[in-house]
Design a protein around this motif. Structure first.
Motif, mmCIF file in Angstrom:
data_model
loop_
_atom_site.group_PDB
_atom_site.id
_atom_site.type_symbol
_atom_site.label_atom_id
_atom_site.label_comp_id
_atom_site.label_asym_id
_atom_site.label_seq_id
_atom_site.Cartn_x
_atom_site.Cartn_y
_atom_site.Cartn_z
ATOM 1 N N GLU A 62 0.916 -1.203 -0.175
ATOM 2 C CA GLU A 62 0.098 -0.120 -0.044
ATOM 3 C C GLU A 62 0.984 1.181 -0.031
ATOM 4 N N PRO A 63 1.285 1.624 -1.204
ATOM 5 C CA PRO A 63 2.252 2.784 -1.328
ATOM 6 C C PRO A 63 1.645 4.119 -0.830
ATOM 7 N N ARG A 64 0.498 4.302 -0.603
ATOM 8 C CA ARG A 64 0.052 5.603 -0.418
ATOM 9 C C ARG A 64 -0.738 5.663 0.969
ATOM 10 N N CYS A 65 -0.596 6.761 1.816
ATOM 11 C CA CYS A 65 -0.801 6.938 3.026
ATOM 12 C C CYS A 65 -2.181 6.682 3.205
ATOM 13 N N ARG A 66 -2.569 5.829 4.106
ATOM 14 C CA ARG A 66 -3.937 5.425 4.436
ATOM 15 C C ARG A 66 -4.834 6.495 4.786
ATOM 16 N N GLN A 67 -4.304 7.652 5.383
ATOM 17 C CA GLN A 67 -4.838 8.606 6.110
ATOM 18 C C GLN A 67 -5.285 9.798 5.266
ATOM 19 N N CYS A 68 -4.420 10.104 4.454
ATOM 20 C CA CYS A 68 -4.605 11.233 3.578
ATOM 21 C C CYS A 68 -4.768 10.752 2.235
ATOM 22 N N GLY A 69 -4.126 9.812 1.733
ATOM 23 C CA GLY A 69 -3.871 9.421 0.560
ATOM 24 C C GLY A 69 -3.339 10.072 -0.673
ATOM 25 N N LYS A 70 -2.634 11.348 0.053
ATOM 26 C CA LYS A 70 -2.104 12.290 -1.027
ATOM 27 C C LYS A 70 -0.355 12.012 -1.063
ATOM 28 N N ARG A 71 -0.028 11.508 0.014
ATOM 29 C CA ARG A 71 1.393 11.422 -0.026
ATOM 30 C C ARG A 71 1.756 9.967 0.128
ATOM 31 N N ALA A 72 3.024 9.605 -0.174
ATOM 32 C CA ALA A 72 3.748 8.366 -0.161
ATOM 33 C C ALA A 72 3.753 7.819 1.271
ATOM 34 N N GLU B 130 3.537 12.951 8.219
ATOM 35 C CA GLU B 130 2.924 13.902 8.821
ATOM 36 C C GLU B 130 1.605 13.239 9.411
ATOM 37 N N CYS B 131 0.934 12.396 8.947
ATOM 38 C CA CYS B 131 -0.110 11.646 9.419
ATOM 39 C C CYS B 131 0.335 10.645 10.662
ATOM 40 N N HIS B 132 1.501 10.300 10.690
ATOM 41 C CA HIS B 132 1.928 9.245 11.862
ATOM 42 C C HIS B 132 1.753 10.128 12.893
ATOM 43 N N HIS B 133 2.571 11.456 12.619
ATOM 44 C CA HIS B 133 2.802 12.488 13.937
ATOM 45 C C HIS B 133 1.338 12.768 14.487
ATOM 46 N N ALA B 134 0.282 13.073 13.574
ATOM 47 C CA ALA B 134 -1.042 13.446 14.034
ATOM 48 C C ALA B 134 -1.519 12.179 14.649
ATOM 49 N N ASP C 9 -0.102 9.925 16.472
ATOM 50 C CA ASP C 9 0.478 9.640 17.676
ATOM 51 C C ASP C 9 -0.110 10.603 18.844
ATOM 52 N N GLN C 10 -0.332 11.850 18.066
ATOM 53 C CA GLN C 10 -0.699 12.782 19.013
ATOM 54 C C GLN C 10 -2.245 12.814 19.341
ATOM 55 N N GLY C 11 -2.755 12.093 18.721
ATOM 56 C CA GLY C 11 -4.059 12.040 18.959
ATOM 57 C C GLY C 11 -5.252 12.955 18.157
ATOM 58 N N PHE C 12 -4.589 13.502 17.079
ATOM 59 C CA PHE C 12 -5.385 14.468 16.341
ATOM 60 C C PHE C 12 -6.333 13.799 15.311
#
Length: 92
Positions: free
Chosen positions: A29-39, A68-72, A74-77
């Motif tokens: 799954e080469p695309r970010c599952r959260q945003c789908g915009k970035r690798a 970016e999504c991983h940080h969000a 982990d922070q609970g955002f």
């Protein structure tokens, strides 16, 4: 409980086995599952490793994400998107 309390001084994320496993998830799954915009560059554990060490290397417990999504996450955002989006592209 901290990560070090579960795994000691040896971080399992530095092992060759873990890197191969992580890379296999990102290739699948080469695309970010959260945003789908970035690798996707990293994997996020849905159930944290400190709470469930047995699930540390279970495919269903991780999602591929960008930094970016991983940080969000982990922070609970953000809440993790558990299922890979399956959008119909019009092909039969």
């Amino acid at each position: 409980m901290r990560f070090r309390d579960v795994f000691g001084t040896r971080d399992p994320r530095t092992t060759r086995r873990y890197r191969k496993w992580r890379d296999a998830i990102i290739r699948r799954e080469p695309r970010c599952r959260q945003c789908g915009k970035r690798a996707s560059e990293e994997v996020h554990h849905i159930e944290p490793v400190v709470r469930a060490p047995a699930l540390a290397m279970v495919f269903t417990n991780v999602i591929p994400v960008c930094k970016e999504c991983h940080h969000a996450l982990d922070q609970g955002f953000l809440k993790p998107v558990r299922e890979q989006s399956r959008k119909w592209d019009g092909a039969c």
